[in-house]
Design an enzyme around this catalytic site. Structure first.
Site, PDB file in Angstrom:
ATOM      1  N   HIS A 233       0.821  -1.259  -0.049  1.00  0.00           N
ATOM      2  CA  HIS A 233       0.076   0.071  -0.056  1.00  0.00           C
ATOM      3  C   HIS A 233       0.932   1.143  -0.168  1.00  0.00           C
ATOM      4  O   HIS A 233       2.011   1.296   0.755  1.00  0.00           O
ATOM      5  CB  HIS A 233      -0.972   0.009   1.545  1.00  0.00           C
ATOM      6  CG  HIS A 233      -1.999   1.202   1.346  1.00  0.00           C
ATOM      7  ND1 HIS A 233      -1.609   2.236   1.726  1.00  0.00           N
ATOM      8  CD2 HIS A 233      -3.279   0.966   1.105  1.00  0.00           C
ATOM      9  CE1 HIS A 233      -2.547   3.117   1.606  1.00  0.00           C
ATOM     10  NE2 HIS A 233      -3.603   2.289   1.408  1.00  0.00           N
ATOM     11  N   CYS A 271      -4.005   2.408  -4.374  1.00  0.00           N
ATOM     12  CA  CYS A 271      -4.649   3.119  -3.587  1.00  0.00           C
ATOM     13  C   CYS A 271      -4.689   4.600  -3.944  1.00  0.00           C
ATOM     14  O   CYS A 271      -3.872   5.455  -4.109  1.00  0.00           O
ATOM     15  CB  CYS A 271      -4.322   3.472  -2.037  1.00  0.00           C
ATOM     16  SG  CYS A 271      -5.546   4.529  -1.229  1.00  0.00           S
ATOM     17  N   HIS A 298      -7.858   0.313  -3.940  1.00  0.00           N
ATOM     18  CA  HIS A 298      -8.499   1.160  -2.694  1.00  0.00           C
ATOM     19  C   HIS A 298      -8.910   2.278  -3.640  1.00  0.00           C
ATOM     20  O   HIS A 298      -8.161   3.015  -4.414  1.00  0.00           O
ATOM     21  CB  HIS A 298      -7.657   1.541  -2.004  1.00  0.00           C
ATOM     22  CG  HIS A 298      -7.203   0.690  -0.655  1.00  0.00           C
ATOM     23  ND1 HIS A 298      -6.500   1.134   0.298  1.00  0.00           N
ATOM     24  CD2 HIS A 298      -7.844  -0.724  -0.665  1.00  0.00           C
ATOM     25  CE1 HIS A 298      -6.448   0.285   1.010  1.00  0.00           C
ATOM     26  NE2 HIS A 298      -7.009  -0.969   0.506  1.00  0.00           N
ATOM     27  N   ASP A 351     -12.749   2.997  -0.473  1.00  0.00           N
ATOM     28  CA  ASP A 351     -11.831   3.409   0.637  1.00  0.00           C
ATOM     29  C   ASP A 351     -12.290   4.646   1.187  1.00  0.00           C
ATOM     30  O   ASP A 351     -12.698   5.540   0.681  1.00  0.00           O
ATOM     31  CB  ASP A 351     -10.530   3.473  -0.033  1.00  0.00           C
ATOM     32  CG  ASP A 351      -9.240   3.335   1.144  1.00  0.00           C
ATOM     33  OD1 ASP A 351     -10.047   3.029   2.296  1.00  0.00           O
ATOM     34  OD2 ASP A 351      -8.365   4.205   1.003  1.00  0.00           O
ATOM     35  N   HIS A 352     -12.770   4.378   2.483  1.00  0.00           N
ATOM     36  CA  HIS A 352     -13.363   5.510   3.327  1.00  0.00           C
ATOM     37  C   HIS A 352     -14.555   6.020   2.819  1.00  0.00           C
ATOM     38  O   HIS A 352     -14.905   5.605   1.665  1.00  0.00           O
ATOM     39  CB  HIS A 352     -12.225   6.775   3.342  1.00  0.00           C
ATOM     40  CG  HIS A 352     -10.890   6.275   3.861  1.00  0.00           C
ATOM     41  ND1 HIS A 352      -9.943   7.358   4.084  1.00  0.00           N
ATOM     42  CD2 HIS A 352     -10.568   5.181   4.116  1.00  0.00           C
ATOM     43  CE1 HIS A 352      -8.862   6.755   4.385  1.00  0.00           C
ATOM     44  NE2 HIS A 352      -9.085   5.227   4.861  1.00  0.00           N
ATOM     45  N   TYR A 368     -14.586   4.951   8.202  1.00  0.00           N
ATOM     46  CA  TYR A 368     -15.136   3.489   7.906  1.00  0.00           C
ATOM     47  C   TYR A 368     -16.586   3.534   8.315  1.00  0.00           C
ATOM     48  O   TYR A 368     -17.030   2.604   8.901  1.00  0.00           O
ATOM     49  CB  TYR A 368     -14.167   2.439   8.477  1.00  0.00           C
ATOM     50  CG  TYR A 368     -12.910   2.404   7.701  1.00  0.00           C
ATOM     51  CD1 TYR A 368     -12.964   1.559   6.599  1.00  0.00           C
ATOM     52  CD2 TYR A 368     -11.984   3.156   8.088  1.00  0.00           C
ATOM     53  CE1 TYR A 368     -11.680   1.499   5.703  1.00  0.00           C
ATOM     54  CE2 TYR A 368     -10.701   2.934   7.193  1.00  0.00           C
ATOM     55  CZ  TYR A 368     -10.475   2.359   6.179  1.00  0.00           C
ATOM     56  OH  TYR A 368      -9.647   1.904   5.365  1.00  0.00           O
TER      57      TYR A 368
END
Ligand code: DNO
Length: 396
Positions: A233, A271, A298, A351-352, A368
């Site tokens: 990542h 990501c 992501h 992601d998020h 999250y």
């Protein structure tokens, strides 16, 4: 793309059933309670897997098996920790969970300054504010040599910002910066953080990169043997903070590591949000260049500001060309399908997400919450459907 959802385990306020309702088929998780160094025992992995399957889901990705600081610095018990790491790879791979995400960020995992930044349209986003960050670095942490790492104009702004802060503000900022965020497996108080900074003071970017490559040369053969795929990542944010060396922030970093360890098992987590925090990164170009080595994705967007600040934008808003990235990744999936590869479906997770509607005021893991990610996933699913239709020639 395979739609997955991050779940932090039984203590996560967002339950497995919520992930299913959001339409995810796969789960991304880790044995967070066992992430301090020792190898993950097979029985614990099996128990977690059963739990996920009982909810009608599949454990697709391990995020993350934490890389101990001793491994990153190659000091202390690093050899033992690498053996532990190999043990964890074997344990998850033998349980059928074959995609393993990790990061190689010195001391920190992801870093923000504000977990509830009010969005213009309502709701809250995560934000990294360069002036708040500099205020903490220079005037609270009082890091040695910090002045050299901030532009003179920023030092002035940071000083003014610091003067406006109450003790409560400082405490809050510190808690976010060095103390806790979901998925940070090791947390430090101010003194502990300073001690860790001293450990890294003698480690250059080149050395940290060498340590990463040396680590990968040890674990990649184990992953290959077990049929597992490792995917690093990026640094989040993808630029240096706290004067620490960074080795996974730009395309050039990815190139160097993938060239040094060319096996397929050594790959990347693309990501878009983390890489997107650095204006040098063209995410569509990176998705294309590294396509063959992307094992996990992501999808998240950021809006950058000229001083280095950024906030987490809508999944389809912000500075990352999300449609372009998804189209590039689906092209890669088609290529893999044509080759008859088993891993042709790329797991992605929204992601998020923003803190929205009924989630406001609830206890959630920052980034999250349920509704924000549900919205993100729904938007991304729409993009995937449109790209699929265009690829099939149903729309032009
Ligand atoms: C933040 C996450 C990171 C990520 C790790 C991967 O929300 O994307 O914590 O899981 O850095 O090792």
């Amino acid at each position: 793309m395979r739609q997955t959802w991050r779940w932090f385990g039984p203590d996560d306020p967002v339950a497995l059933d919520h992930a299913r309702q959001a339409g995810a088929g796969g789960i991304v998780t880790a044995l967070h309670h066992l992430n301090q160094g020792g190898a993950w025992p097979a029985e614990e992995v099996a128990r977690r897997k059963r739990e996920i399957e009982a909810a009608g889901l599949v454990w697709d990705v391990v995020e993350s098996i934490n890389v101990a600081e001793d491994i990153k610095t190659r000091t202390g018990a690093w050899k033992e920790r690498i053996e532990d790491y190999k043990g964890s790879i074997r344990a998850v791979a033998r349980a059928g969970v074959r995609i393993i995400c990790y990061n190689f960020m010195a001391i920190t995992d992801w870093t923000r300054t504000d977990l509830a930044w009010k969005l213009p349209g309502g709701g809250y986003a995560l934000r990294f504010d360069a002036a708040d960050f500099a205020a903490y670095d220079l005037f609270v942490l009082k890091r040695r040599g910090a002045e050299a790492d901030h532009a003179p104009g920023m030092v002035k702004r940071a000083e003014a910002r610091f003067r406006e802060m109450s003790e409560g503000d400082v405490g809050k900022l510190e808690a976010v910066l060095i103390d806790w965020l979901p998925a940070r497996e090791v947390v430090y108080g101010r003194d502990g953080f300073r001690r860790m900074l001293d450990v890294y003071a003698g480690i250059s970017r080149e050395e940290l990169r060498e340590n990463l490559i040396a680590f990968l040369r040890e674990i990649t053969p184990v992953a290959e043997e077990e049929g597992a795929l490792l995917c690093i990542h990026p640094d989040d944010p993808s630029f240096p903070i706290f004067g620490l060396p960074r080795v996974m922030s730009e395309a050039e970093d990815v190139r160097a590591v993938l060239a040094a360890v060319p096996e397929r098992a050594c790959g990347l987590t693309l990501c878009t949000g983390a890489f997107g925090s650095n204006p040098k990164n063209d995410l569509v170009a990176m998705a294309k260049e590294f396509a063959r080595k992307i094992h996990f994705v992501h999808l998240r967007n950021v809006t950058r500001e000229p001083d280095g600040s950024f906030y987490e934008a809508d999944h389809l808003g912000g500075d990352v060309d999300m449609v372009g990235v998804v189209a590039a990744l689906m092209e890669e999936e088609a290529r893999r399908r044509a080759e008859g590869r088993e891993d042709h479906e790329l797991p992605m997770r929204p992601d998020h997400g923003h803190l929205l509607i009924d989630d406001i005021g609830k206890t959630v893991n920052p980034g999250y919450s349920c509704i924000g990610r549900l919205k993100g996933l729904a938007e991304l699913r729409g993009v995937m459907a449109a790209v699929a239709a265009a690829r099939a020639g149903r729309i032009s």
